[in-house]
Structures are given as C-alpha cells and as structure tokens.
Enzyme design. Sequence first.
Site, PDB file in Angstrom:
ATOM      1  N   GLY A   9      39.752  40.391  38.463  1.00 56.77           N
ATOM      2  CA  GLY A   9      39.536  38.982  38.196  1.00 56.77           C
ATOM      3  C   GLY A   9      38.350  38.520  39.010  1.00 56.77           C
ATOM      4  O   GLY A   9      37.843  39.257  39.854  1.00 56.77           O
ATOM      5  N   PRO A  10      37.868  37.299  38.798  1.00 51.86           N
ATOM      6  CA  PRO A  10      36.732  36.805  39.569  1.00 51.86           C
ATOM      7  C   PRO A  10      37.124  36.508  41.007  1.00 51.86           C
ATOM      8  O   PRO A  10      38.294  36.640  41.386  1.00 51.86           O
ATOM      9  CB  PRO A  10      36.347  35.517  38.820  1.00 51.86           C
ATOM     10  CG  PRO A  10      37.633  35.061  38.209  1.00 51.86           C
ATOM     11  CD  PRO A  10      38.358  36.318  37.819  1.00 51.86           C
ATOM     12  N   MET A  11      36.173  36.110  41.812  1.00 53.28           N
ATOM     13  CA  MET A  11      36.467  35.719  43.182  1.00 53.28           C
ATOM     14  C   MET A  11      37.426  34.540  43.183  1.00 53.28           C
ATOM     15  O   MET A  11      37.480  33.754  42.229  1.00 53.28           O
ATOM     16  CB  MET A  11      35.174  35.356  43.918  1.00 53.28           C
ATOM     17  CG  MET A  11      34.170  36.492  43.997  1.00 53.28           C
ATOM     18  SD  MET A  11      32.661  36.055  44.900  1.00 53.28           S
ATOM     19  CE  MET A  11      33.271  36.162  46.591  1.00 53.28           C
ATOM     20  N   GLY A  14      42.942  35.514  43.919  1.00 49.79           N
ATOM     21  CA  GLY A  14      44.113  35.996  44.650  1.00 49.79           C
ATOM     22  C   GLY A  14      44.299  37.494  44.672  1.00 49.79           C
ATOM     23  O   GLY A  14      45.420  37.979  44.883  1.00 49.79           O
ATOM     24  N   LYS A  15      43.222  38.262  44.492  1.00 49.28           N
ATOM     25  CA  LYS A  15      43.363  39.727  44.463  1.00 49.28           C
ATOM     26  C   LYS A  15      43.863  40.272  45.795  1.00 49.28           C
ATOM     27  O   LYS A  15      44.782  41.085  45.844  1.00 49.28           O
ATOM     28  CB  LYS A  15      42.023  40.375  44.089  1.00 49.28           C
ATOM     29  CG  LYS A  15      41.556  40.069  42.681  1.00 49.28           C
ATOM     30  CD  LYS A  15      40.257  40.784  42.356  1.00 49.28           C
ATOM     31  CE  LYS A  15      39.108  40.329  43.225  1.00 49.28           C
ATOM     32  NZ  LYS A  15      38.793  38.878  43.071  1.00 49.28           N
ATOM     33  N   GLU A  87      39.018  45.615  47.377  1.00 50.33           N
ATOM     34  CA  GLU A  87      37.548  45.608  47.259  1.00 50.33           C
ATOM     35  C   GLU A  87      37.060  46.896  46.587  1.00 50.33           C
ATOM     36  O   GLU A  87      36.038  47.488  46.966  1.00 50.33           O
ATOM     37  CB  GLU A  87      36.893  45.444  48.641  1.00 50.33           C
ATOM     38  CG  GLU A  87      37.344  44.227  49.415  1.00 50.33           C
ATOM     39  CD  GLU A  87      36.888  42.905  48.802  1.00 50.33           C
ATOM     40  OE1 GLU A  87      36.170  42.927  47.790  1.00 50.33           O
ATOM     41  OE2 GLU A  87      37.264  41.847  49.344  1.00 50.33           O
TER      42      GLU A  87
END
Length: 219
Positions: A9-11, A14-15, A87
């Site tokens: 998902g984008p920045m 909540g990754k 990351e």
Amino acid sequence: MAELVFHSGPMDCGKSTMALQLDYVHTSHGRRGRVFSSQDRAGEGVITSRLGLSARAIEVPPEFDFWRYIIGELTSGKIVDYLVCDEAQFYTAEQVDQLARIVDELQLDVYAFGIMADFRTQLFPGSKRLIELADRLEMLPLGPLCWCGERGTHNARTVDGLMVTEGSQVVVGDTAAGGAGGEVRYEVLCRLHHRRRMTATRAKATLSPDPLPFDTEQG
C-alpha cells in the site's frame, strides 16, 4: 503449506503497524520468528510505526543473505517459525528470491511489507520481484487520503512542499509536517493530483475557494 505473502500500500497506510502486530500475534501463540527491516526512517536495526510502536529488527543491507542467515540459525539449534520483512521494497531481487526459497524448501512463512512504486510511479526492484513470486498479494484496506479527500494511491516526493520528479529512487524521508527548509519529505496523493503535481502546499497557493451561490451582503 508455507506462504510468501506481500502486504502493500502507499505510505501512511499502516504497513509497519501491521507487521509489528502480526509478529506480536504469532509470538503470543508460542511461535518464534525473525523481524527484518531496511532503511527505516528511525535508523538501522529497528522497525517503527507512525503510531509510536517500535521493535528491534535485523537490518537488511544489499549484501545480506537471508538463506545463509536462516540456515545458520537452524543448524545452531535455534527455532525459526516465520519471517516478518518490513520495508521490503528496498530489498534486492536476489534477496526476494532467497525468501521464496526459504518458503519452498524450509516451509517457513514469510510476511513481507512494502511500498510498490516510488515517487516516479515506477516499481521498486524488491516489490517487482515480490509481485512476481508471492503466493498472495494483500493490499492494505486502510489507506491515507489525498489533500482533496480522495483515497491516496501515489507517493510524491516534495521539497518545500513542491513535488519533484527527479533524483535517486531511494531517499529516506517521512510524511510528517515540519522539518528544515529544503528537506525531502513525502506526501500521498490521488492519481489525478500526482499526475498534475498538485501537492497540498501548491493547492493552497493556487486554488481559491468557490464563490458562495448567494449574496452575503445585507440590504
């Protein structure tokens, strides 16, 4: 069967929070894993969430060999049930191949978390290889919003609030407001405003509010 799962998902979606939560859930059920990260905004050897959560992690430089590391752990009598890889966009294609080999030959689950595309909308090498090899691709449902209120899907690199489209693919920065002038930051935009290079700062400077559909003067 073990799986290689890529959560993306984008920045600001909540990754890292999910990565830390997943590790917590597995640990609380007696499983033993290893947590990895690369170029976290808080520094080396750590995984951090914008909610304030953090944990120690094994740093993954370009020369790191996942296969050799895990084999070393297992042959020395240590238990490894799963890997959490945050990351992952910064990993090399060879390192992603090593993760797939760990899943296939050692039957260990690998949970990777990362951004798909850079500020130029081009896939990171690690993300590209994960898309090619993952058993499952999971898009995180809770995403950030563009300044216009639409769902944010694209990561924009900014300097002094203005979007830039040239430079190194990897420049570590954050989305938080503030910082010194000229500092590289990131902003999540919808596709339309990413295409138009319309950041929140530029929008405030160039867009005027629509006139009201009635006369506000008192007679």
